[in-house]
Design an enzyme around this catalytic site. Structure first.
Site, PDB file in Angstrom:
ATOM      1  CB  SER A  94      -1.146  -0.431   1.282  1.00 18.28           C
ATOM      2  OG  SER A  94      -1.755  -0.935   1.308  1.00 18.28           O
TER       3      SER A  94
ATOM      4  CD  GLU B 229       0.438  -0.243  12.925  1.00 15.82           C
ATOM      5  OE1 GLU B 229      -0.069  -0.388  13.852  1.00 15.82           O
ATOM      6  OE2 GLU B 229       0.274  -0.584  11.899  1.00 15.82           O
TER       7      GLU B 229
ATOM      8  CG  HIS C  55      -3.503   5.391   2.387  1.00 15.46           C
ATOM      9  ND1 HIS C  55      -1.820   5.114   1.726  1.00 15.46           N
ATOM     10  CD2 HIS C  55      -4.177   4.455   2.051  1.00 15.46           C
ATOM     11  CE1 HIS C  55      -2.684   4.463   1.110  1.00 15.46           C
ATOM     12  NE2 HIS C  55      -3.626   3.791   1.021  1.00 15.46           N
TER      13      HIS C  55
ATOM     14  NE  ARG D 289      -6.875   4.051  -1.332  1.00 19.13           N
ATOM     15  CZ  ARG D 289      -7.462   3.054  -2.000  1.00 19.13           C
ATOM     16  NH1 ARG D 289      -8.311   4.093  -2.523  1.00 19.13           N
ATOM     17  NH2 ARG D 289      -7.727   2.615  -2.223  1.00 19.13           N
TER      18      ARG D 289
ATOM     19  CG  PHE E  85      -1.718   2.976  11.254  1.00 15.92           C
ATOM     20  CD1 PHE E  85      -3.456   2.958  12.129  1.00 15.92           C
ATOM     21  CD2 PHE E  85      -1.877   1.926   9.483  1.00 15.92           C
ATOM     22  CE1 PHE E  85      -4.509   2.064  11.383  1.00 15.92           C
ATOM     23  CE2 PHE E  85      -3.524   1.989   9.180  1.00 15.92           C
ATOM     24  CZ  PHE E  85      -4.311   1.807  10.108  1.00 15.92           C
TER      25      PHE E  85
END
Lengths: 337, 280
Positions: A46, A67, A118, A176, A92
């Site tokens: 991602s 994380e 993102h 993103r 995160f």
């Protein structure tokens, strides 16, 4: 096709997401810099940091969905002399692992480069759990942290390359998907902490970061054509350290400022600009565009940018409103700067 | 090679001196995490005065062994150990906790020579240690990373994230010590939030585990030797300790997690330590 000097071309910038360009640039840098290591928490694909991992598997660490551990391990690798690039989603990074970023990385002044993807509402359909409209606010409050929001793919490439030689922790926030290209080519000077004037103007200034920069450029063209307004557009790609001189000049030259960002109106670019304006002691009209004090609705990013009035339409609306607001006369305006 | 009797005598002398200086520094500081500093003392003494490769004259020595005090509130104890090792003079500790001092309760790597990582917030040190150990592997370097964990700290989820990673990456250059003094701030660990079966937990995360008496130098030495010889994964040495060890009135008392000492209490504490080492 213009070569950017890195691993991609302007053609690529139109066909690759910011994250894909990041992955390509980091892979290129990995060949030049054996001190670079890369880490992620099950988001190799991602965030595109996995591209580096495909080429340099021995220097790539996927810690799984953990994380806190991700940023702690990154800190340890920096203590061992490496330059870690660490990537996961913005939410995160800045919320789940905020303390590790602050205490393990910033407090120890470690040379970790965090590229968070993102961000904002760029993953709009995913909802609030995956939106991140707080990260600029959080990250800029950490002592010693540099915060960069590239406007498009070309600038992402430049920012990633520039942060390599920038001492200390850096937070780069990207989106993103595909962001519209702001730049015709890469022939411009990108310096951390130095904003870029995308258009000059004398009636008002729009200060933007991230995807809002291109929206501001479009808005300025429409405002010129339809209302005869002369709009200055500043790409404030570095939120910290912020380019105070450019903001002070905008206060002096235009007295009307609109900020636009894919972030909460609390604590982000708008707040950073407001802090600088307040210190000048000058009266200046400011409109902060961004996500208001609420969790964003679900939707496609472009729809959300429109809904929250941070696209060209929203900026045009705010510009017309701010131009209709009277400013008190200030006879000493010139003298006080 | 196991520790010789001579080594053990030498280490006991060090531990005596460190414990006395922890009390002295607690007085200077106006209070300190004295209980946990005393429980970890013998482990740190064995590491800094026998096993770790260090050079106090060159704290940044590239191939030194690293130590991360994940239970960062033991900082007052580590500060004393580093002074004893010669990183700086004891007298610097007179400013401990004072305004503008380089020494706060939780040691700052950028201000205190010999500290390998700034710690204090629990649950961070093991991840940092995993990063250091990965770094050493990547550099094909022979130095090791030691990580000292508190037992209460094992309530932090991040410890278990790091535990998984250490095994996943087969970090046999990482050796942990768990200072199992059975107490956290609010009382007994088993009453506040049960940790047992703690050794089984580490085992189930794939770690090589060794259980010892954390105040017995022969056992500490044996455990370190075994951990160093172990390959294919990290080792956790679960060291059963006594909070406040060496000061009778503090031993096993949660209240001595942090405390201040008036001159009478300090005198009593020093006398107790002297008695424990046959110095009275």
């Amino acid at each position: 096709m213009a070569e950017t000097g890195l691993t991609y071309t302007v053609y690529d910038a139109d066909h690759m997401t910011q994250a894909e360009i990041y992955g390509a640039v980091l892979t290129r840098l990995g060949g030049e810099r054996p001190d670079i290591v890369a880490l992620t928490a099950d988001l190799a694909k991602s965030t595109k940091i996995g591209k580096f991992g495909e080429k340099y598997p021995e220097r790539f660490f996927n810690v799984g969905i953990a994380e806190q551990n991700l940023f702690g391990v990154g800190a340890g690798l920096a203590l061992a002399g490496f330059t870690p690039f660490i990537s996961t989603f913005a939410v995160f990074t800045s919320l789940r692992a905020a303390e590790q970023v602050r205490t393990d990385i910033c407090y120890q002044k470690l040379n970790c480069k965090i590229i968070a993807t993102h961000s904002g509402v760029s993953f709009g359909q995913a909802g609030t759990t995956h939106h991140c409209t707080e990260d600029i606010s959080v990250m800029r409050s950490f002592a010693g942290m540099t915060v960069i929001v590239p406007a498009d793919g070309i600038e992402t490439a430049k920012a990633v390359a520039a942060c390599c030689d920038w001492e200390g922790p850096v937070y780069i926030r990207i989106g993103r998907g595909f962001e519209p290209r702001c730049y015709e080519n890469d022939q411009y000077d990108f310096q951390i902490g130095k904003s870029i004037q995308m258009a000059d103007g004398s009636d008002l200034t729009v200060i933007a970061c991230g995807p809002s920069v291109q929206h501001a450029v479009e808005a300025a063209k429409v405002l010129k054509a339809e209302a005869g307004l002369s709009v200055r557009v500043l790409n404030m790609h570095t939120i910290k350290p912020i380019d105070k001189d450019a903001i002070i000049s905008a206060v002096h030259d235009t007295r009307r400022i609109i900020t636009a960002e894919d972030h909460s109106t609390i604590g982000g670019l708008g707040t950073s600009v407001a802090e600088v304006i307040a210190e000048t002691g000058k009266s200046c009209l400011l409109r902060k565009l961004g996500i208001p004090d609420q969790f964003a609705i679900v939707g496609y990013p472009d729809d959300l940018y429109n809904h929250y009035k941070i696209d060209a339409d929203g900026i045009i609306e705010a510009a017309n409103a701010i131009m209709g607001t009277e400013l008190e006369a200030d006879e000493d305006w010139e003298d006080e700067f | 090679m196991p520790l010789s009797n001579e080594d053990i005598v030498k280490l006991k002398e060090k531990a005596w001196s460190i414990r006395r200086m922890i009390i002295q520094t607690t007085i200077w500081a106006g209070g300190g995490h004295v209980g946990g500093a005393l429980s970890q003392t013998d482990i740190l003494a064995a590491l800094y005065f026998h096993y770790m490769k260090i050079d106090p004259k060159n704290p940044g020595l590239e191939d030194r062994d690293r130590l991360v005090l994940s239970k960062g509130h033991g900082g007052i104890g580590l500060a004393v150990v580093l002074a004893e090792a010669g990183y700086y003079k004891d007298e610097l500790l007179k400013d401990f906790n004072h305004t503008g001092s380089s020494f706060g309760m939780h040691l700052d790597k950028l201000k205190v020579p010999g500290v390998d990582a700034s710690t204090g917030s629990l649950g961070h040190g093991l991840s940092i240690s995993v990063g250091l150990a990965l770094g050493a592997k990547l550099k094909k370097a022979s130095w090791r990373t030691y990580c000292i964990l508190g037992d209460g700290e094992c309530g932090e989820g991040s410890i278990w994230e790091a535990a998984m990673a250490a095994k996943h990456f087969n970090l046999d250059n990482l050796i942990g010590f768990l200072d199992r003094n059975m107490l956290c701030i609010d009382g007994e660990t088993e009453k506040v939030m049960a940790l047992e079966p703690l050794t089984d937990k580490w085992k189930s995360f794939g770690w090589n585990t060794i259980s010892i008496d954390g105040h017995d130098f022969a056992q500490i030495g044996d455990a370190i030797e075994k951990a160093k010889a172990f390959t294919g994964g990290p080792t956790m040495i679960i060291a059963r300790t006594v909070k406040g060890k060496g000061v009778e009135y503090m031993e096993g008392k949660a209240a001595w997690h942090y405390g201040g000492l008036d001159s009478g209490m300090a005198e009593k504490a020093l006398a107790s330590i002297d008695r424990a080492y046959g110095k009275a």
